[in-house]
Design an enzyme around this catalytic site. Sequence first.
Site, PDB file in Angstrom:
ATOM      1  CB  SER A 137      -1.048  -0.096   1.195  1.00  0.00           C
ATOM      2  OG  SER A 137      -2.017   0.949   1.252  1.00  0.00           O
ATOM      3  CD  GLU A 231      -5.662  -3.941  -4.515  1.00  0.00           C
ATOM      4  OE1 GLU A 231      -5.457  -2.813  -3.626  1.00  0.00           O
ATOM      5  OE2 GLU A 231      -4.806  -4.888  -4.415  1.00  0.00           O
ATOM      6  CG  HIS A 261      -5.560  -2.475   0.025  1.00  0.00           C
ATOM      7  ND1 HIS A 261      -4.614  -2.233  -1.147  1.00  0.00           N
ATOM      8  CD2 HIS A 261      -5.058  -2.154   0.823  1.00  0.00           C
ATOM      9  CE1 HIS A 261      -3.818  -1.530  -0.653  1.00  0.00           C
ATOM     10  NE2 HIS A 261      -4.082  -1.586   0.843  1.00  0.00           N
TER      11      HIS A 261
END
Length: 299
Positions: A137, A231, A261
């Site tokens: 991320s 995602e 995710h």
Amino acid sequence: MRPLNNVVPMNTPGIWFARKLIATVMAAAGPPLRGTAVTRVRSGAVRGEWVRAPGIDFGKRALYYIHGSGYVLCSARTHRGLASQLSKKTGLPVFLTDYRLAPEHRFPAAADDVEAGYRWLLDRGIASQDLVIACDSAGGHLALDLLIENGRRARPQPAAVAMFSPLIDLTLGLAAEQERRQRDPIISARAASRLPHAYTRGLPADAPRLRLTVPPGTALPPMLVQAGGTEMLSADARHLHDMVRAAGGSCELEIWPGQVHVFQALPLLAPEADRALDRVADFLRAAMVSPTTVSEKVS
């Protein structure tokens, strides 16, 4: 979780609640392996912890992990489970950086801490060709920034980098475009954009080290990027892949159908996490056995 994530306010109580929520989810769906050893590190500007799966000792090689969170939510503690899995599968001790979070600490605090952690590992005698990076991320943005800064400062690059669901566009513009085609099951692009904004507030979106571009000729290590098929950050993963390839670097992209995710951190919810991490471990180990590539920039 999408309705709840979309309405949690970005004030002090809301951030406290969001941090507790994600820590609970990560601990329940991806706990550390039984017998994992954790050694906390506090050395000058460097904060973090060594995570070693059972049977893994310290040596001359290591994995540096940069966690995600939108710069706001997670910590070394939330990612112990994922780090222990990576330690087991790679056979390496994992150093998890515990960089400073927003909104308490804004740009460039996190980037400075990530860079300090990388220099600290090199200063401990771990050669760059014996060091690999993994991240997820917002940690993907931090890792790419580190690689670009390494190139700019003529600092040695790691042997390889693996990224899970990297966030590259901090405005979430790419994610918003993707979400118009397919709704993300976890959070909306609009709600998610509040997280990096807490880190970058007051700065233009195209400020250096926020909107990242790879300068032509930058020597990059080989990269593997994985993202979930459901995602919105699959758009960022594709953008990163294209950008690295256009700069002459080596980047493999895997979009895992039906996955959310950073599914790799949730093995009790996503059985595919095990296969994805096996793939990452094979990639990282191969790069350390035969460092290809930073100088040759295979495309």
